[in-house]
Design a protein around this motif. Sequence first.
Motif: not given
Length: 163
Positions: A40, A42, A78, A99, A102-106, A125, A127
């Motif tokens: 991912q 940054d 999400a 990916d 596991t992170n629904p916002a990414k 991503e 936020v």
Amino acid sequence: MLKTILLGVVALIGVALLAFVLIGRERSWEMIAGPADGGQHDFTDGKRSPTANDALACSPGLCTEPDFTIAPVNEAPADVIEQLSQRLAATDPRSRRVDDGTNPAKARFVTYSALMRFPDVIHLEAVTMADGRTGVMAYSRAQLGKSDFGKNRARLEALFAQP
């Protein structure tokens, strides 16, 4: 002597092209340059490709020097990522999510150019911003080469164009 060398070079190029086709374009690039997916992006560090083969788009205040801005939305992070993932899948049949989800916002995707299958990676991503709306960050980068001829920016512009 020169004729023999030229014939050898042509034969070597032919063998290389045949291997490229038999192995597969996508797998060949992976063998040459490594996996397209490097994890991912940054968005907080502001790091970009040192060459002109990437594009960055963000909602206002979320990243430094984006190529263009993305308007914040009212949906949950999400939900925004899911909508963008579906839109990308519908508009780019060569893209695939890489990916683990596991992170629904990414979300992270690898896609390939039509002819030569050059790999590009797309990072998304979402936020929650201070005002409660959802801001979006998107980064698209070619794995190979020094220029993408604007392809990554065009991809992101198309992804965020109003339907």
